[in-house]
Motif scaffolding. Structure first.
Motif, short mmCIF file in Angstrom:
data_model
loop_
_atom_site.label_atom_id
_atom_site.label_comp_id
_atom_site.label_asym_id
_atom_site.label_seq_id
_atom_site.Cartn_x
_atom_site.Cartn_y
_atom_site.Cartn_z
N PRO A 160 -33.04 1.51 -3.59
CA PRO A 160 -32.82 2.96 -3.72
C PRO A 160 -31.46 3.30 -4.31
CG PRO A 160 -32.66 2.27 -1.42
CD PRO A 160 -33.17 1.09 -2.18
N GLU A 161 -30.43 2.47 -4.06
CA GLU A 161 -29.11 2.76 -4.59
C GLU A 161 -29.10 2.70 -6.12
OE1 GLU A 161 -26.73 3.93 -2.83
OE2 GLU A 161 -27.92 3.74 -1.00
N VAL A 163 -31.61 3.44 -8.03
CA VAL A 163 -32.27 4.66 -8.50
C VAL A 163 -31.31 5.84 -8.48
CG1 VAL A 163 -34.14 6.28 -8.04
CG2 VAL A 163 -34.53 3.84 -7.76
N LYS A 164 -30.54 5.97 -7.41
CA LYS A 164 -29.57 7.08 -7.32
C LYS A 164 -28.52 6.97 -8.42
CE LYS A 164 -30.17 7.59 -2.33
NZ LYS A 164 -29.52 7.55 -0.99
N GLY A 165 -28.04 5.76 -8.68
CA GLY A 165 -27.07 5.58 -9.75
C GLY A 165 -27.64 5.88 -11.11
N LEU A 166 -28.90 5.50 -11.33
CA LEU A 166 -29.56 5.77 -12.61
C LEU A 166 -29.77 7.27 -12.82
CD1 LEU A 166 -30.91 4.53 -15.11
CD2 LEU A 166 -33.06 4.46 -13.82
N ILE A 167 -30.16 7.98 -11.77
CA ILE A 167 -30.35 9.43 -11.88
C ILE A 167 -29.03 10.11 -12.22
CG2 ILE A 167 -30.85 11.52 -10.56
CD1 ILE A 167 -32.94 9.94 -9.02
N LEU A 168 -27.97 9.73 -11.54
CA LEU A 168 -26.67 10.34 -11.78
C LEU A 168 -26.17 10.04 -13.19
CD1 LEU A 168 -24.45 12.02 -10.52
CD2 LEU A 168 -23.40 9.92 -9.68
N ALA A 169 -26.35 8.78 -13.65
CA ALA A 169 -25.91 8.41 -14.99
C ALA A 169 -26.70 9.18 -16.05
CB ALA A 169 -26.08 6.91 -15.20
N ALA A 170 -28.02 9.31 -15.87
CA ALA A 170 -28.85 10.03 -16.83
C ALA A 170 -28.44 11.51 -16.91
CB ALA A 170 -30.32 9.91 -16.45
N LEU A 212 -29.86 15.24 -6.29
CA LEU A 212 -30.85 14.18 -6.15
C LEU A 212 -30.21 12.86 -5.77
CD1 LEU A 212 -33.33 14.87 -9.11
CD2 LEU A 212 -33.74 15.17 -6.67
N ALA A 213 -29.11 12.52 -6.44
CA ALA A 213 -28.44 11.26 -6.15
C ALA A 213 -27.86 11.23 -4.74
CB ALA A 213 -27.34 11.01 -7.17
N ALA A 214 -27.43 12.39 -4.24
CA ALA A 214 -26.78 12.44 -2.93
C ALA A 214 -27.79 12.52 -1.79
CB ALA A 214 -25.82 13.62 -2.87
N PHE A 215 -28.90 13.21 -2.02
CA PHE A 215 -29.82 13.47 -0.91
C PHE A 215 -31.22 12.89 -1.14
CE2 PHE A 215 -26.72 16.96 -1.01
CZ PHE A 215 -26.20 16.85 0.26
N LEU A 216 -31.37 11.94 -2.05
CA LEU A 216 -32.67 11.33 -2.29
C LEU A 216 -33.14 10.59 -1.04
CD1 LEU A 216 -34.70 10.96 -4.67
CD2 LEU A 216 -33.70 8.68 -4.98
#
Length: 374
Positions: A160-161, A163-170, A212-216
């Motif tokens: 999951p980490e 995914v959160k990093g990928l969302i934030l980078a995108a 999303l990255a913080a509360f996914l």
């Protein structure tokens, strides 16, 4: 218009009759014997014969069909043949909401993705956005749903980490690209209001990505939580990955379809006239070109919904979802003709009803069809 709607709805009845009769005939051709599932593989021929007589399986198929049809007209779908014995209506009532929720949310997600992406791809036909969107669409079309499900499970459940990093980078990349579009030569082509709108949109994209990255939440590997028992939040958490798998797969096809139709519509005379009058891009895309470009989109979305009602067996199996797809497969394996007959009829009724609603929606999309004889 009322006559047209009534005619479309009345066509459902003969279709359902044909479906029910065809199902009864096909069940008779399926190899297997429910008596074996009841008695067991070690039973004697006499025991099998007694069970068949007790269940009425020794009667001709059309006699059993007429009994089932009589019960259906009185609101009784019968009982299962193989233990545990339970009402077929109760069994379907527990499975149908699962499949309906997944199918509805998957189609809504596909439309939410395909309409803006397909519309803007058609407007920017052949440019950078269109090439990227087309490439992603082709990639999603070529990836089987079960493989996409396994990929999402690996990252969303076990990584999951990442995914959160990928969302934030995108989102950061998208924000930078949008902000860069408001300066330089391209920014000079925008009005002050347009630049302000793009910057606000860029800020919104970054805010959504950060949230999303913080509360996914953590997503479960399998299982289904019902709204009445576990609450809406837990229900959405358990079906998010299945809906995402099916929604992404359907959105790729719908995006390609809308892009092609809308690219043609944007070259029609009435759209060119709106451009010549200096209409804003948003008005041209949303008010002028979108509605006449959605005929194929609505049709295929209706077909996709019907396919998802009975064809999500692989996804239901991967995520251990108690839906209609797995119920139909299990019924075929056990030759539970009472369950299979009712399940196929319910799926067919919903499928035909959705396609009837699609036909009715044409009356709104194109008022000229209201005067066409059917």
């Amino acid at each position: 218009m009322f006559h047209r709607v009534a005619t479309v709805l009345l066509r459902i009845i003969p279709v359902l009759i044909v479906v029910s009769v065809s199902t009864a005939v096909l069940i008779e051709l399926v190899p297997g014997d429910p008596a074996v599932a009841v008695v067991g593989a070690e039973g004697t021929p006499e025991q099998y014969a007694a069970v068949r007589e007790n269940l009425g399986l020794d009667r001709p198929w059309f006699a059993r069909y007429l009994d089932w049809l009589n019960g259906l007209l009185h609101g009784d779908l019968g009982k299962t043949l193989v233990p545990p014995i339970q009402d077929v209506s109760t069994l379907i009532a527990t499975r149908l909401p699962v499949t309906l929720e997944i199918a509805v949310l998957s189609v809504l997600l596909a439309l939410a993705i395909s309409i803006p992406v397909g519309t803007w791809s058609a407007y920017r036909y052949g440019r950078a956005f269109d090439r990227v969107a087309s490439g992603l669409s082709f990639a999603l079309i070529s990836v089987p749903s079960f493989l996409l499900a396994l990929i999402l499970i690996y990252f969303a459940v076990f990584r999951p980490e990442a995914v959160k990093g990928l969302i934030l980078a995108a989102c950061v990349i998208a924000t930078v690209v949008l902000a860069a579009a408001t300066v330089g030569r391209r920014g000079a082509q925008l009005t002050a209001q347009g630049r302000r709108g793009v910057r606000l949109f860029a800020l919104g994209v970054f805010a959504v990505g950060f949230v999303l990255a913080a509360f996914l939440p953590d997503f479960p590997r399998q299982g289904f939580a019902r709204i009445g028992e576990d609450g809406l939040a837990e229900n959405l958490r358990t079906i998010f990955l299945p809906v995402l798998v099916l929604g992404l797969a359907e959105s790729a096809q719908l995006t390609r379809l809308l892009r092609s139709d809308m690219a043609t519509t944007l070259n029609d005379d009435f759209v060119l006239a709106s451009r010549a009058q200096g209409m804003p891009v948003r008005h041209i895309l949303v008010k002028e070109a979108l509605r006449p470009s959605t005929f194929s989109l609505v049709t295929v979305a209706g077909i996709s919904f019907g396919r998802l009602l009975g064809g999500t067996v692989i996804v239901e199996t991967i995520f251990r979802l108690p839906g209609m797809g797995t119920l139909i497969v299990e019924s075929v394996a056990k030759k539970e003709f009472m369950v299979l007959q009712a399940a196929v009829l319910v799926v067919a009724a919903l499928y035909v009803l959705v396609n009837a609603l699609v036909d009715i929606s044409y009356l709104y999309l194109d008022p000229r069809t209201r005067h066409v004889r059917v």
